[in-house]
Structure formats: C-alpha cells, structure tokens
Design a protein around this motif. Structure first.
Motif, PDB file in Angstrom:
ATOM      1  N   LEU A  48      66.383  34.432  86.550  1.00 22.85           N
ATOM      2  CA  LEU A  48      67.166  33.857  87.648  1.00 22.85           C
ATOM      3  C   LEU A  48      67.644  32.432  86.228  1.00 22.85           C
ATOM      4  O   LEU A  48      68.762  32.076  86.698  1.00 22.85           O
ATOM      5  N   LEU A  49      67.675  32.829  84.926  1.00 21.58           N
ATOM      6  CA  LEU A  49      68.570  31.688  84.175  1.00 21.58           C
ATOM      7  C   LEU A  49      69.728  32.849  84.114  1.00 21.58           C
ATOM      8  O   LEU A  49      71.278  32.335  84.273  1.00 21.58           O
ATOM      9  N   LEU A  50      69.288  34.648  83.994  1.00 23.95           N
ATOM     10  CA  LEU A  50      70.542  35.064  83.717  1.00 23.95           C
ATOM     11  C   LEU A  50      72.345  35.182  84.772  1.00 23.95           C
ATOM     12  O   LEU A  50      72.875  34.712  84.982  1.00 23.95           O
ATOM     13  N   TYR A  51      71.161  35.045  86.220  1.00 24.24           N
ATOM     14  CA  TYR A  51      71.209  35.045  87.002  1.00 24.24           C
ATOM     15  C   TYR A  51      72.193  34.014  88.075  1.00 24.24           C
ATOM     16  O   TYR A  51      72.865  34.377  87.791  1.00 24.24           O
ATOM     17  N   SER A  52      72.211  32.910  87.114  1.00 23.61           N
ATOM     18  CA  SER A  52      72.171  31.677  88.040  1.00 23.61           C
ATOM     19  C   SER A  52      73.497  31.466  86.750  1.00 23.61           C
ATOM     20  O   SER A  52      75.109  30.916  87.369  1.00 23.61           O
ATOM     21  N   TYR A  53      73.219  32.131  85.166  1.00 26.78           N
ATOM     22  CA  TYR A  53      74.779  32.446  84.521  1.00 26.78           C
ATOM     23  C   TYR A  53      76.138  32.685  84.901  1.00 26.78           C
ATOM     24  O   TYR A  53      77.260  32.187  84.999  1.00 26.78           O
ATOM     25  N   ILE A  54      75.266  33.996  84.891  1.00 25.43           N
ATOM     26  CA  ILE A  54      76.323  35.316  85.533  1.00 25.43           C
ATOM     27  C   ILE A  54      76.846  34.992  86.791  1.00 25.43           C
ATOM     28  O   ILE A  54      78.624  34.306  87.723  1.00 25.43           O
ATOM     29  N   ALA A  55      76.352  34.217  88.344  1.00 27.74           N
ATOM     30  CA  ALA A  55      76.906  33.495  89.743  1.00 27.74           C
ATOM     31  C   ALA A  55      78.173  32.637  88.586  1.00 27.74           C
ATOM     32  O   ALA A  55      78.946  32.458  89.783  1.00 27.74           O
ATOM     33  N   THR A  56      77.388  31.882  88.505  1.00 34.85           N
ATOM     34  CA  THR A  56      78.826  30.391  87.816  1.00 34.85           C
ATOM     35  C   THR A  56      79.789  30.807  87.161  1.00 34.85           C
ATOM     36  O   THR A  56      80.936  30.242  87.772  1.00 34.85           O
ATOM     37  N   GLU A  57      79.870  31.497  86.287  1.00 36.94           N
ATOM     38  CA  GLU A  57      80.982  32.118  85.656  1.00 36.94           C
ATOM     39  C   GLU A  57      81.952  33.509  86.952  1.00 36.94           C
ATOM     40  O   GLU A  57      82.821  33.275  86.309  1.00 36.94           O
ATOM     41  N   LEU A  58      81.024  33.594  88.149  1.00 39.47           N
ATOM     42  CA  LEU A  58      81.718  34.408  88.603  1.00 39.47           C
ATOM     43  C   LEU A  58      82.756  33.959  90.128  1.00 39.47           C
ATOM     44  O   LEU A  58      84.199  34.195  90.351  1.00 39.47           O
ATOM     45  N   LEU A  59      81.908  32.582  90.390  1.00 42.04           N
ATOM     46  CA  LEU A  59      82.255  31.521  91.389  1.00 42.04           C
ATOM     47  C   LEU A  59      83.572  30.792  90.807  1.00 42.04           C
ATOM     48  O   LEU A  59      84.424  31.021  91.481  1.00 42.04           O
ATOM     49  N   ALA A  60      83.370  29.952  89.478  1.00 43.15           N
ATOM     50  CA  ALA A  60      84.896  30.235  89.048  1.00 43.15           C
ATOM     51  C   ALA A  60      86.003  30.192  89.034  1.00 43.15           C
ATOM     52  O   ALA A  60      86.743  29.775  89.816  1.00 43.15           O
ATOM     53  N   PRO A  61      86.456  31.849  88.601  1.00 43.85           N
ATOM     54  CA  PRO A  61      87.703  32.732  88.067  1.00 43.85           C
ATOM     55  C   PRO A  61      87.327  32.108  90.411  1.00 43.85           C
ATOM     56  O   PRO A  61      88.947  33.027  90.565  1.00 43.85           O
ATOM     57  N   PHE A  62      86.561  32.864  90.964  1.00 44.50           N
ATOM     58  CA  PHE A  62      87.078  33.428  92.314  1.00 44.50           C
ATOM     59  C   PHE A  62      87.726  31.852  93.138  1.00 44.50           C
ATOM     60  O   PHE A  62      88.442  32.423  93.821  1.00 44.50           O
ATOM     61  N   PHE A  63      87.422  31.420  92.994  1.00 39.49           N
ATOM     62  CA  PHE A  63      87.724  29.654  93.742  1.00 39.49           C
ATOM     63  C   PHE A  63      89.070  29.985  92.996  1.00 39.49           C
ATOM     64  O   PHE A  63      90.321  29.319  94.282  1.00 39.49           O
ATOM     65  N   ALA A  64      89.492  29.865  91.611  1.00 37.83           N
ATOM     66  CA  ALA A  64      90.948  30.432  91.079  1.00 37.83           C
ATOM     67  C   ALA A  64      91.854  31.097  92.091  1.00 37.83           C
ATOM     68  O   ALA A  64      92.895  30.691  92.125  1.00 37.83           O
ATOM     69  N   SER A  65      91.385  31.922  91.558  1.00 37.21           N
ATOM     70  CA  SER A  65      92.575  33.263  92.840  1.00 37.21           C
ATOM     71  C   SER A  65      92.273  32.746  94.002  1.00 37.21           C
ATOM     72  O   SER A  65      93.364  33.317  94.328  1.00 37.21           O
ATOM     73  N   PHE A  66      90.990  32.089  95.051  1.00 38.53           N
ATOM     74  CA  PHE A  66      91.248  31.961  96.051  1.00 38.53           C
ATOM     75  C   PHE A  66      92.375  31.147  95.964  1.00 38.53           C
ATOM     76  O   PHE A  66      92.713  31.048  97.706  1.00 38.53           O
ATOM     77  N   LEU A  67      92.480  30.008  96.143  1.00 36.23           N
ATOM     78  CA  LEU A  67      93.181  29.299  96.269  1.00 36.23           C
ATOM     79  C   LEU A  67      94.407  29.468  95.911  1.00 36.23           C
ATOM     80  O   LEU A  67      95.451  29.036  96.258  1.00 36.23           O
ATOM     81  N   ILE A  68      95.128  30.942  94.362  1.00 35.05           N
ATOM     82  CA  ILE A  68      96.567  30.678  94.422  1.00 35.05           C
ATOM     83  C   ILE A  68      96.894  31.905  95.653  1.00 35.05           C
ATOM     84  O   ILE A  68      97.992  31.413  95.715  1.00 35.05           O
ATOM     85  N   LEU A  69      96.036  32.623  95.844  1.00 37.66           N
ATOM     86  CA  LEU A  69      96.143  33.653  96.878  1.00 37.66           C
ATOM     87  C   LEU A  69      96.591  33.169  98.366  1.00 37.66           C
ATOM     88  O   LEU A  69      97.999  33.675  98.592  1.00 37.66           O
TER      89      LEU A  69
END
Length: 484
Positions: free
Chosen positions: A8-29
């Motif tokens: 779970l620690l690995l999954y939560s870390y990767i998920a956090t790394e994915l969501l940050a650029p996703f929201f940034a890209s979402f706002l720009i696009l």
C-alpha cells in the motif's frame, strides 16, 4: 493459505505522483478548451442578454462535454510527466534495485487511471446527454423570454423576423388584447391577422413557440383576390430569431447527442429508419463507451512512454505521447466515418482504435520492461538512416535556403541604404541668385539661398552654375578632370 499483503505504501506513493501532474494538466488543458468554447458562447450571451446566474447555468451544462476530451489528455499527460520525473530522479532505478519491477508498479497506475476512466464514462453516458437537453431547454427559455420582453403595449414588435406583432394592451395574466399580426414569411404580400385576444405558448419539451389567437379574422391578398377568414381560435407557430447557435450547433434542436443510451438503442433498432440512420444512432451509443476505455488505454500507454526519459537527456515521452494521442483520435474519427458509411461493421469499426492501441500499449510496455528501445534495432537503424539521408539533408537545405534569402534581403537593404547615403553625399546645393554651386564640405553648403540641388558637378555646370572659390580648389584636388 498465506495472506497476500499489498504494498500500500508503494501504491499510495505512485498514486500521489500521478495525481499531482494530472490535476495540473487538467487545469491547463481545461483553461485552453474553455477559452476556445467561450468565444462562440459570448455571441449567444450578448445576443440574448443573459445574466450572470443564467451564464453560470449555461456554462455548467457545457462543462461535461469539454471534459470528455480534456480528461483523457490530462490523464495521459499526467502519467507521462510522473514517470518522467521518477526516471530522471533515478527513483525507478532505486525501485528496481529493491526488487520492485514495473509489473508491481502497474496496479497503482491501473487503479488511478481506471478511476479516471470511470469518471469519464459517467460524464459520457449520463452527464453529457443530460447537459445537452438542459442547455437546449435553457437557451429556448431565454430566447422565449426575450420575445416576451420585446412584445410591448401599443408598439410594433419586429423581434420575430418576418412576423410583426402589435398588441393594444396586456393584462396581468399575460393575455393580449387587440392583436395585429403581419406574416411575411415566404410571401410577397403579407397575411394580416386581427384578433380580440391572444397569448404565447412555449412548449419547452417540443422546442416550439406558438401564438394562440381567438375571435378574429385573417386577411389574405393574392393578386386581385382578397380572402377573409373568420376564426374562433387560430394558432401561429413562430421561429426563434434570437441567436440560438453555439459554435455551429443549434441549441433548439434535440439530436442524438441529447438522447439516453436506451433511446439510442431503441432508435438504432427501429425498422422504419434507413440503415444509415440506424447506424448513426448505434455509433453514438458505442461512442460513449469507446472513449472512456480509450482514456484508460492511453493513460496506461503513458507509463512506458514516461520511462523513456534518461538523466541528462530530453524527455521524449511527452511529444511522443501527444503525437499518439492525436493519432488515436484521427484513427477513431476515420473509423467512425467508415462505420456510418457502412464500410466497416459497427462493433469492429467503433472498437478498432482501442484494439490497436491496446496492442501497441502491450508491445511498448513489454519492450520497456525488458529495457529495450521502443522499436527493434533494425527498424530503428533504418529510421535513423532515413533521417540522416533524407530528413536531415532536407532540413539543412531548407535552413540554408532560408539563411541565403535572409542574407540577400539584408544585403539588398544595405545596398539601398548605401545608395541613399552616397546619393545624399553627392548631392550639390546651388544658389539660384548667384548661379554658384557648393559641394559637400563647403562652408556655404547650407546657405539659405541654396534651394537647388544637383546630383553631380557635370549636371550643375550644364545648367549654367559655377563652383565657388572653395569648391574650385576642392574639385582641382579631389575630382577627376573629366568630371570638371
């Protein structure tokens, strides 16, 4: 049976790394899509005089439609950026050193991108059709309200185009008294309708506005004949003249984009319709299912593309990902057109882009996991050879030609400037009163009476002018004898 423990620690870390650029890209696009959509929307807002509250409602109805394209692009971009950062910071190398393979990281990516794909599917299947219907109903109601506001007592109303309405009085129940209507639609001579009472009826579900008149007469003039018809009740359907189109789409017409999935299936199975018409409804049905799945596949494709980054090298995953994203929508559009033209079978044609890109994702992921290049070495060598023999020489020649053209243009401007300067330097000033000319450098060169100019000494002497004493010495020492 041993208990399986998820990292779970690995999954939560990767998920956090994915969501940050996703929201940034979402706002720009989304900001880009919003500005593109806002330009045609402003025409409708200004045309109908929409207030701020109605503008927010209208924008919220358009909101889901834009997300159908913004979310997949933002999801794929977010995955590429996340794994590009992990690769450049050597965190992927650290994971592999700890015995964590790419397949062990994959479930976290699947969970996040799967949730995003489900959200896209909810927008595609439920919110977008509901938003289409609500938007059309809102626009219809706003257009009808503008017509109501345009109909005033003791005034001729021209807000209805070829229909002119005159109302003597309006009571508290919005009933018109003393109604006069002139109908010039598709006619040279108007049809005049006079009635004691009347009112307007708006059927929002049918997108229809009707004027209902009672106890009146209808006067129709056709050439020399005059026809008078008396009626107790007369209905007159009127068009909506205010702007009702957003980016080319008429918001007063309910089309297949506003239908639910069950309605699309029922229309696609209707034997009374032509085969092409049925296919169009069924293609819309699959369209709402194909794009969310495509969002999931493209997001998974972003993982191996992000891993192509290397420390000290350019992140090639982002341009490759954007190119593949555009390629996906090109393939999808072509396949949908071929399906609606009955060239490809329905299910095969609509789902063909997802099948192709799923195979491509599996292939790229396999080669990335084996730490191989995206393309086999023979193909990469041929592409590199083609690039060196054709593409790069062509680019060099184009750049050289462009540089040569710019150099010629600069030299031409320089020559023109030098010619102007030399022309100005050789210009001779002459005094029309004393018939004496002065060369540049003479102390009398800028005298007030020197109003005549010559381009050379020879021209000045042919005109009957003579040099001053100072200029005689200058000509004797610097000018050639032939010039004198």
């Amino acid at each position: 049976m041993p208990r399986i423990r998820l990292p779970l620690l690995l999954y939560s870390y990767i998920a956090t790394e994915l969501l940050a650029p996703f929201f940034a890209s979402f706002l720009i696009l989304y900001g880009v899509f919003f500005l593109v959509r806002l330009i045609p929307l402003l025409d409708v807002v200004l045309g109908l005089g929409i207030g701020f509250a109605d503008f927010i409602r209208l924008f919220s109805y358009i909101f889901p439609h834009m997300l159908l394209y913004v979310i997949p692009m933002a999801s794929m971009t977010g995955v590429i950026i996340a794994f590009t950062r992990l690769t450049n910071d050597r965190e992927i190398l650290a994971f592999k050193a700890c015995g964590i393979s790419l397949r062990q990281m994959l479930p976290a990516v699947i969970l996040v991108t799967g949730a995003i794909a489900l959200l896209t599917g909810f927008f595609s299947i439920r919110l977008i059709p509901a938003g289409e219907v609500a938007m059309r109903q809102l626009m219809f109601q706003l257009a009808k309200e503008k017509i109501d506001k345009g109909i005033k007592e003791k005034q001729f109303t021209e807000a209805l185009g070829d229909l002119v309405v005159y109302v003597d009085s309006i009571d508290d129940r919005e009933i018109w008294h003393g109604v006069y209507v002139s109908d010039m639609r598709n006619r040279n001579q108007p049809i005049i309708t006079m009635a004691r009472e009347g009112h307007m009826v708006a059927e929002v579900n049918k997108m229809l506005v009707t004027i209902v008149l009672s106890n009146g007469t209808l006067h129709n003039t056709d050439g020399l004949d005059n026809q008078v018809i008396r009626f107790k009740r007369y209905q007159l359907q009127i068009p909506l003249r205010p702007p009702t189109k957003i980016d080319g789409d008429d918001v007063t017409i309910l089309d297949r984009g506003s239908m639910t999935q069950s309605q699309l299936l029922a229309a696609g199975r209707n034997p009374r319709l032509q085969p092409k018409e049925r296919i169009r409804y069924l293609s819309e049905y699959h369209h709402r299912l194909v794009l969310p799945v495509g969002c999931f596949i493209l997001s998974l494709l972003g993982m191996p593309l992000g891993l192509q980054a290397r420390a000290g090298k350019r992140a090639i995953g982002i341009p490759i990902g954007l190119a593949l994203f555009v390629l996906y929508y090109i393939v999808y559009t072509v396949a949908q057109v071929m399906v609606e033209d009955l060239v490809l079978p329905l299910i095969f044609g609509m789902w063909l882009p997802n099948i192709l890109f799923l195979m491509l994702t599996g292939y790229i992921f396999y080669r990335t996991e084996k730490e191989k290049t995206l393309l086999p070495q023979p193909i990469a060598d041929k592409i590199g050879l083609l690039q060196e023999q054709l593409i790069l020489p062509f680019i060099r020649q184009a750049l050289a030609f462009l540089k040569k053209m710019l150099s010629r243009r600069r030299n031409r401007k320089k020559d023109q400037g030098d010619a102007q300067q030399s022309g100005a330097a050789l210009m001779i000033h002459a005094n029309s009163l004393s018939m004496v000319y002065h060369l540049p450098g003479c102390e009398h060169y800028e005298c007030e009476n020197c109003t005549i100019q010559f381009i050379s000494v020879q021209v000045a002497q042919q005109a009957g002018f003579k040099p001053c004493r100072f200029c005689k010495k200058l000509i004797a020492t610097q000018m050639k004898p032939t010039d004198v």
